[in-house]
Design an enzyme around this catalytic site. Structure first.
Site, PDB file in Angstrom:
ATOM      1  N   LYS A  53       0.815  -1.283  -0.093  1.00  0.00           N
ATOM      2  CA  LYS A  53       0.157  -0.120   0.118  1.00  0.00           C
ATOM      3  C   LYS A  53       0.647   1.292  -0.155  1.00  0.00           C
ATOM      4  O   LYS A  53       0.593   2.138  -0.626  1.00  0.00           O
ATOM      5  CB  LYS A  53      -0.880  -0.089   1.472  1.00  0.00           C
ATOM      6  CG  LYS A  53      -2.056  -1.178   1.195  1.00  0.00           C
ATOM      7  CD  LYS A  53      -2.734  -0.756   2.555  1.00  0.00           C
ATOM      8  CE  LYS A  53      -2.260  -0.784   3.896  1.00  0.00           C
ATOM      9  NZ  LYS A  53      -1.540  -2.209   4.278  1.00  0.00           N
TER      10      LYS A  53
ATOM     11  N   ARG B 174      -9.348   1.132   9.085  1.00  0.00           N
ATOM     12  CA  ARG B 174      -9.194  -0.413   9.363  1.00  0.00           C
ATOM     13  C   ARG B 174     -10.315  -1.122  10.083  1.00  0.00           C
ATOM     14  O   ARG B 174      -9.907  -2.207  10.333  1.00  0.00           O
ATOM     15  CB  ARG B 174      -7.766  -0.362   9.914  1.00  0.00           C
ATOM     16  CG  ARG B 174      -6.781  -0.943   9.316  1.00  0.00           C
ATOM     17  CD  ARG B 174      -5.402  -0.795  10.188  1.00  0.00           C
ATOM     18  NE  ARG B 174      -4.249  -1.307  10.134  1.00  0.00           N
ATOM     19  CZ  ARG B 174      -3.276  -1.054   9.700  1.00  0.00           C
ATOM     20  NH1 ARG B 174      -3.074   0.083   9.097  1.00  0.00           N
ATOM     21  NH2 ARG B 174      -1.988  -1.809   9.530  1.00  0.00           N
TER      22      ARG B 174
ATOM     23  N   ARG C  97      11.025  -6.412   4.658  1.00  0.00           N
ATOM     24  CA  ARG C  97      10.855  -4.829   4.492  1.00  0.00           C
ATOM     25  C   ARG C  97      12.131  -4.280   5.431  1.00  0.00           C
ATOM     26  O   ARG C  97      12.335  -4.702   6.572  1.00  0.00           O
ATOM     27  CB  ARG C  97       9.785  -4.564   5.117  1.00  0.00           C
ATOM     28  CG  ARG C  97       9.440  -3.082   5.126  1.00  0.00           C
ATOM     29  CD  ARG C  97       7.974  -2.812   5.293  1.00  0.00           C
ATOM     30  NE  ARG C  97       7.102  -3.377   6.007  1.00  0.00           N
ATOM     31  CZ  ARG C  97       5.849  -3.675   6.326  1.00  0.00           C
ATOM     32  NH1 ARG C  97       5.090  -2.817   4.967  1.00  0.00           N
ATOM     33  NH2 ARG C  97       5.040  -3.979   7.026  1.00  0.00           N
TER      34      ARG C  97
ATOM     35  N   ARG D 126      11.339  -2.658  11.036  1.00  0.00           N
ATOM     36  CA  ARG D 126      10.356  -2.437  11.933  1.00  0.00           C
ATOM     37  C   ARG D 126      10.180  -3.360  13.175  1.00  0.00           C
ATOM     38  O   ARG D 126      10.254  -4.574  12.821  1.00  0.00           O
ATOM     39  CB  ARG D 126       9.051  -2.497  11.005  1.00  0.00           C
ATOM     40  CG  ARG D 126       8.859  -0.978  10.684  1.00  0.00           C
ATOM     41  CD  ARG D 126       7.503  -0.882   9.557  1.00  0.00           C
ATOM     42  NE  ARG D 126       6.337  -1.563  10.371  1.00  0.00           N
ATOM     43  CZ  ARG D 126       5.110  -1.428   9.939  1.00  0.00           C
ATOM     44  NH1 ARG D 126       4.968  -0.914   8.536  1.00  0.00           N
ATOM     45  NH2 ARG D 126       3.960  -1.854  10.175  1.00  0.00           N
TER      46      ARG D 126
ATOM     47  N   ARG E 216      -1.006  -9.810  12.879  1.00  0.00           N
ATOM     48  CA  ARG E 216      -1.445  -8.825  11.895  1.00  0.00           C
ATOM     49  C   ARG E 216      -2.446  -9.147  10.748  1.00  0.00           C
ATOM     50  O   ARG E 216      -3.431  -8.583  10.490  1.00  0.00           O
ATOM     51  CB  ARG E 216      -0.284  -7.723  11.316  1.00  0.00           C
ATOM     52  CG  ARG E 216       0.222  -7.003  12.561  1.00  0.00           C
ATOM     53  CD  ARG E 216       1.630  -6.368  12.156  1.00  0.00           C
ATOM     54  NE  ARG E 216       1.631  -5.604  11.200  1.00  0.00           N
ATOM     55  CZ  ARG E 216       2.712  -5.479  10.217  1.00  0.00           C
ATOM     56  NH1 ARG E 216       3.770  -5.913  10.661  1.00  0.00           N
ATOM     57  NH2 ARG E 216       2.559  -4.513   9.300  1.00  0.00           N
TER      58      ARG E 216
END
Ligand code: AMP
Length: 274
Positions: A54, A131, A165, A209, A220
């Protein structure tokens, strides 16, 4: 006068005691008024599971369209880094892969929109918001969303992408060191995605992260299915959603996304004008 956001779903009796009215102050109300789309920039939302991309695609589109990219995850991380009064509570929630309360997220988003309004921003692409159905209802109560892009990618690839990531601790840009090569199987097409490597000056400053571990990403993804997937249906039933299955990495997906958004000509014109 403060704009009170009252168009919430009817609360069940059990949730009634927790029912709160969210208010945006007058600046936010100005930012989010129901202007004719002709008189303002686009107001879009990006939906999709953690790791789908996203941020990558929303920020590229924002550069193209000249609108701010507002990612509520970034607002949460800024709040964490500021060591403000909320940071301790937020660290625990984020590191467990849970959602921050609607109230806190609305407050962070309101502040961000007010700051943008003060700088003369118009339009936005929201990434990571709404969300929950409640957040979607609150947003619907204050402004019109023109389009919702629902990015989709196979589940096994999502986990790999989250684990790969990396963020540059200096410039804040997102990269990905995962090299994805999934063979075609059981009728599912194969997929390959090259890593998105940083320039050499970011290489030594890459961080991961704290919520991109296998356990937290799995949680998640579970929370996404439970709380955020209903948001897809919320917009689908209003005829606002554009479903987009990512065919691969950026080189394959970006042109196809522009085509789906009828922006392929727009990009050519922008590059020609540059
Ligand atoms: P993201 O960068 O979008 O993956 O968000 C990181 C974390 O911030 C999430 O796992 C949540 O804890 C929190 N967060 C971001 N956006 C929201 C939201 N709209 N509602 C609740 N929590 C959020």
């Amino acid at each position: 006068m403060a704009a009170t956001l009252t168009r919430l779903s009817k609360p069940s009796s059990s949730s009634l005691s927790h029912f709160r009215r969210f208010t945006f102050n007058s600046n936010t109300a100005t930012t989010l008024s129901r202007k004719d789309p002709k008189d303002r920039n686009v107001q879009w939302v990006f939906l999709g599971c953690p790791g789908v991309g996203k941020g990558t695609y929303a920020s590229r589109l924002c550069n193209l369209l000249g609108v701010p990219h507002i990612a509520t995850g970034d607002l949460v991380r800024e709040e964490l880094a500021s060591s403000g009064p909320l940071s301790h509570q937020l660290t625990e929630i984020v590191n467990q892969g849970k959602l921050v309360s609607d109230e806190i997220i609305i407050s962070l988003l309101s502040k961000r929109l007010e700051a943008g309004e003060a700088k003369g921003e118009s339009g936005f692409i929201l990434d990571g918001f709404p969300r929950t159905i409640r957040q979607a209802e609150i947003l619907e109560g204050v402004t019109d969303i023109d389009l919702v892009v629902n990015l989709k990618l196979r589940k096994d690839v999502l986990l790999e992408k989250c684990l790969g990531r990396r963020i540059c601790s200096e410039c804040g840009k997102n990269f990905n060191v995962a090299s994805i090569n999934v063979k075609a199987e059981n009728g599912n097409p194969g997929m390959s995605m090259a890593p998105l490597l940083p320039p050499s000056h970011c290489m030594s400053k890459l961080v991961t992260r704290s919520d991109d571990t296998e356990t937290v990403v799995t949680e998640r993804l579970r929370i996404y299915n439970e709380k955020s997937q209903p948001v897809e249906e919320f917009y689908r039933s209003r005829g606002k959603i554009l479903e987009f299955d990512l065919p691969g990495g950026i080189p394959a997906s970006w042109p196809k996304l522009l085509e789906a958004l009828n922006l392929d000509d727009y990009e050519e014109k922008q590059s020609a004008a540059a």
